[in-house]
Write an enzyme that holds these catalytic residues in place. Structure first.
Site, PDB file in Angstrom:
ATOM      1  N   GLY A   1       0.707  -1.355   0.147  1.00 37.82           N
ATOM      2  CA  GLY A   1       0.023   0.019  -0.112  1.00 37.82           C
ATOM      3  C   GLY A   1       0.819   1.179   0.086  1.00 37.82           C
ATOM      4  O   GLY A   1       0.525   2.236  -0.668  1.00 37.82           O
ATOM      5  N   THR A   2       1.892   1.152   0.893  1.00 40.81           N
ATOM      6  CA  THR A   2       2.822   2.215   0.768  1.00 40.81           C
ATOM      7  C   THR A   2       3.445   2.690  -0.543  1.00 40.81           C
ATOM      8  O   THR A   2       3.452   3.843  -0.876  1.00 40.81           O
ATOM      9  CB  THR A   2       3.984   2.187   1.928  1.00 40.81           C
ATOM     10  OG1 THR A   2       3.409   1.827   3.125  1.00 40.81           O
ATOM     11  CG2 THR A   2       5.127   3.323   1.793  1.00 40.81           C
TER      12      THR A   2
ATOM     13  N   ASN B   1      -7.170   4.984   9.187  1.00 38.40           N
ATOM     14  CA  ASN B   1      -6.877   3.856   9.940  1.00 38.40           C
ATOM     15  C   ASN B   1      -6.913   3.893  11.492  1.00 38.40           C
ATOM     16  O   ASN B   1      -7.009   2.590  12.176  1.00 38.40           O
ATOM     17  CB  ASN B   1      -5.372   3.432   9.450  1.00 38.40           C
ATOM     18  CG  ASN B   1      -4.414   4.386   9.380  1.00 38.40           C
ATOM     19  OD1 ASN B   1      -4.572   5.778   8.735  1.00 38.40           O
ATOM     20  ND2 ASN B   1      -3.258   4.482   9.962  1.00 38.40           N
TER      21      ASN B   1
ATOM     22  N   GLY C   1      -3.009  -5.887   0.141  1.00 37.91           N
ATOM     23  CA  GLY C   1      -3.405  -7.132   0.574  1.00 37.91           C
ATOM     24  C   GLY C   1      -3.604  -7.690   1.889  1.00 37.91           C
ATOM     25  O   GLY C   1      -4.398  -8.068   2.254  1.00 37.91           O
TER      26      GLY C   1
ATOM     27  N   THR D   1       9.921  -8.774 -11.840  1.00 39.80           N
ATOM     28  CA  THR D   1       9.039  -9.863 -12.150  1.00 39.80           C
ATOM     29  C   THR D   1       8.216 -10.107 -11.054  1.00 39.80           C
ATOM     30  O   THR D   1       8.310  -9.842  -9.723  1.00 39.80           O
ATOM     31  CB  THR D   1       9.883 -11.070 -11.965  1.00 39.80           C
ATOM     32  OG1 THR D   1      11.071 -10.953 -12.995  1.00 39.80           O
ATOM     33  CG2 THR D   1       9.136 -12.370 -12.219  1.00 39.80           C
TER      34      THR D   1
ATOM     35  N   CYS E   1       2.697   1.650  12.336  1.00 33.81           N
ATOM     36  CA  CYS E   1       3.898   2.436  12.099  1.00 33.81           C
ATOM     37  C   CYS E   1       4.325   3.452  12.776  1.00 33.81           C
ATOM     38  O   CYS E   1       5.687   3.942  12.820  1.00 33.81           O
ATOM     39  CB  CYS E   1       3.434   3.123  10.557  1.00 33.81           C
ATOM     40  SG  CYS E   1       2.356   1.991   9.559  1.00 33.81           S
TER      41      CYS E   1
HETATM   42  C1  LIG Z   1      -1.767  -0.196   6.374  1.00 35.47           C
HETATM   43  C2  LIG Z   1      -1.857   1.320   5.289  1.00 35.47           C
HETATM   44  C3  LIG Z   1      -1.082   1.587   4.367  1.00 35.47           C
HETATM   45  C4  LIG Z   1       0.392   1.000   4.225  1.00 35.47           C
HETATM   46  O1  LIG Z   1       0.049  -0.335   3.467  1.00 35.47           O
HETATM   47  P1  LIG Z   1       1.432  -1.325   3.384  1.00 35.47           P
HETATM   48  O2  LIG Z   1       0.767  -2.421   2.586  1.00 35.47           O
HETATM   49  O3  LIG Z   1       1.456  -1.792   4.946  1.00 35.47           O
HETATM   50  O4  LIG Z   1       2.409  -0.731   2.932  1.00 35.47           O
HETATM   51  C5  LIG Z   1      -1.414   2.926   3.915  1.00 35.47           C
HETATM   52  N1  LIG Z   1      -2.572   3.557   4.155  1.00 35.47           N
HETATM   53  C6  LIG Z   1      -3.382   2.803   5.127  1.00 35.47           C
HETATM   54  C7  LIG Z   1      -4.484   3.858   5.333  1.00 35.47           C
HETATM   55  C8  LIG Z   1      -3.008   1.846   5.807  1.00 35.47           C
HETATM   56  O5  LIG Z   1      -3.853   1.440   6.619  1.00 35.47           O
END
Ligand SMILES: *Cc1c(COP(=O)(O)O)cnc(C)c1O
Length: 392
Positions: A71-72, A151, A200, A237, A325
């Protein structure tokens, strides 16, 4: 002792159907999807299938989905990619004060590189101020990025409305939907979304795989240079097993969204209702109804969130102070501060995040444990002593 996991906003476990879908892609179907032989074609088929599953979950086209490492990475790519692709139009971006660090710190870096960023304020419930949004838009604004759901406190933003305002002004709209997928119904077309990040491991796929939706026609500068994977936009890949797991997990999460939400919000409401009724001097953070079905974030006066977590952990209960985090840092949550909480109240906050694997019985056990922990810590708290003395 039964262990109880209520930190599903930090990460979730890979469920058995997801693992089963993934397993063939380690030993048996191990081909490289870029290879032209049969092994490669078999892998390519699975890659295409996963892309279609992700697209279907948000009413996008498969060609609009790019797999990423997390996600980051999706957040970094969307914001940096849009900022640099549109640099001729301007160097002004708009986001909110309550974004995830993946977004906030990306914007901070862009500021060092000469971009200007407006961080929109939020109200006491964590909702972005729409007037402030309209006023912040300038001729040189290229991107608005506001998360679908927060979050830490679970507040859901009026995403379709923000997208509409962005498009009225010819500005791109990105949303971090990492917490929202599987809980909030997403339709990228109806909601005017140009880019959307997901990850994911927040919905039972493995850690280390994510995706970015990029609407057809939107140009981004690429983040990773190399081969022609992901239509030349994100080289390297593909992480095949994890991508297959992501596809399966998003399908399960969005197919069952209504049933899951009903069950999850019942457990959340048991937590919220009992905590507020049975523990004095506490407050619910976030919006009572415009919130994620699984989020319960409460501040307890006179004590520290970290101490509560340790007390719960000794009873086998996993919770969080907000953002995994940010843990390890002693600064109070930037989200709670933006919502106007004083430092000392923000310090006494914990987040319980529920998913469909939690039960009402677990909620009751957690509240019972929490009552003991809060009582014990307040018994040791000089602040609470002073408060009681002042009440006499
Ligand atoms: C967990 C989270 C992320 C980061 O996702 P990762 O896959 O852990 O890097 C970004 N934004 C929000 C709102 C999240 O809860």
């Amino acid at each position: 002792m039964e262990k109880i996991y209520m930190d599903n906003a930090a990460t979730t476990r890979v469920t058995e159907p997801v693992l089963e879908a993934m397993l063939p892609y380690f030993c048996g179907t191990f081909g490289n999807p870029s290879s032209i032989h049969g092994f490669g074609r078999e892998a390519k088929k699975a890659l295409d299938n996963a892309r279609a599953q992700v697209a279907r979950a948000m009413n996008a086209e498969p060609a609009e989905i790019y797999f990423t490492g997390c996600g980051t990475e999706s957040d970094n790519w969307a914001v940096r990619g849009a900022a640099y692709a549109n640099i001729k139009k301007g160097k002004h971006l708009i986001t909110s004060q309550i974004e995830h660090h993946a977004l906030i710190n990306t914007c901070g870096q862009l500021e060092k590189e000469g971009f200007e960023v407006t961080y929109l304020p939020v109200d006491e419930f964590g909702r972005v101020d729409m007037d402030a949004l309209e006023k912040a838009i300038r001729p040189d604004t290229t991107l608005i990025s506001v998360m679908t759901a927060n979050n830490e406190v679970g507040t859901i933003q009026p995403i379709a409305e923000i997208g509409r305002i962005a498009h009225e002004h010819g500005v791109l709209f990105h949303t971090d939907a990492v917490q929202a997928i599987g809980s909030v119904k997403i339709d990228v077309k109806a909601m005017n979304i140009d880019m959307l990040s997901l990850s994911g491991h927040k919905f039972h796929a493995p850690k280390g795989v994510g995706a970015l939706y990029v609407r057809k026609g939107v140009r981004l500068q690429r983040l990773i240079y190399g081969g022609e994977q992901e239509r030349g936009q994100r080289a390297g890949t593909e992480n095949m097993a994890s991508i297959v797991g992501l596809g399966k997990a998003i399908e399960l999460a969005t197919e069952n969204i209504d049933a899951h939400n009903a069950q999850v919000s019942a457990v959340r409401d048991r937590l919220i209702d009992r905590i507020l009724a049975e523990i004095p001097y506490c407050r619910l953070n976030g919006h009572r109804t415009d919130r994620l079905p699984g989020n319960c974030n409460v501040s307890f006066q006179f004590i520290e969130g970290e101490s509560m977590l340790l007390g719960l952990d000794m009873q086998g209960i996993a919770a969080s102070t907000g953002s995994a985090c940010a843990s390890g840092s002693l600064d109070p949550s930037h989200v709670l501060l933006a919502m106007g909480l004083p430092h000392e109240i923000a310090h006494g906050s914990i987040r319980l995040s529920v998913n469909e694997e939690n039960t009402l019985e677990q909620a009751d056990k957690v509240v019972d444990a929490l009552k003991q922990v809060v009582d014990r810590l307040r018994g040791l708290s000089p602040l609470y002593d002073d408060f009681l003395a002042s009440q006499k």
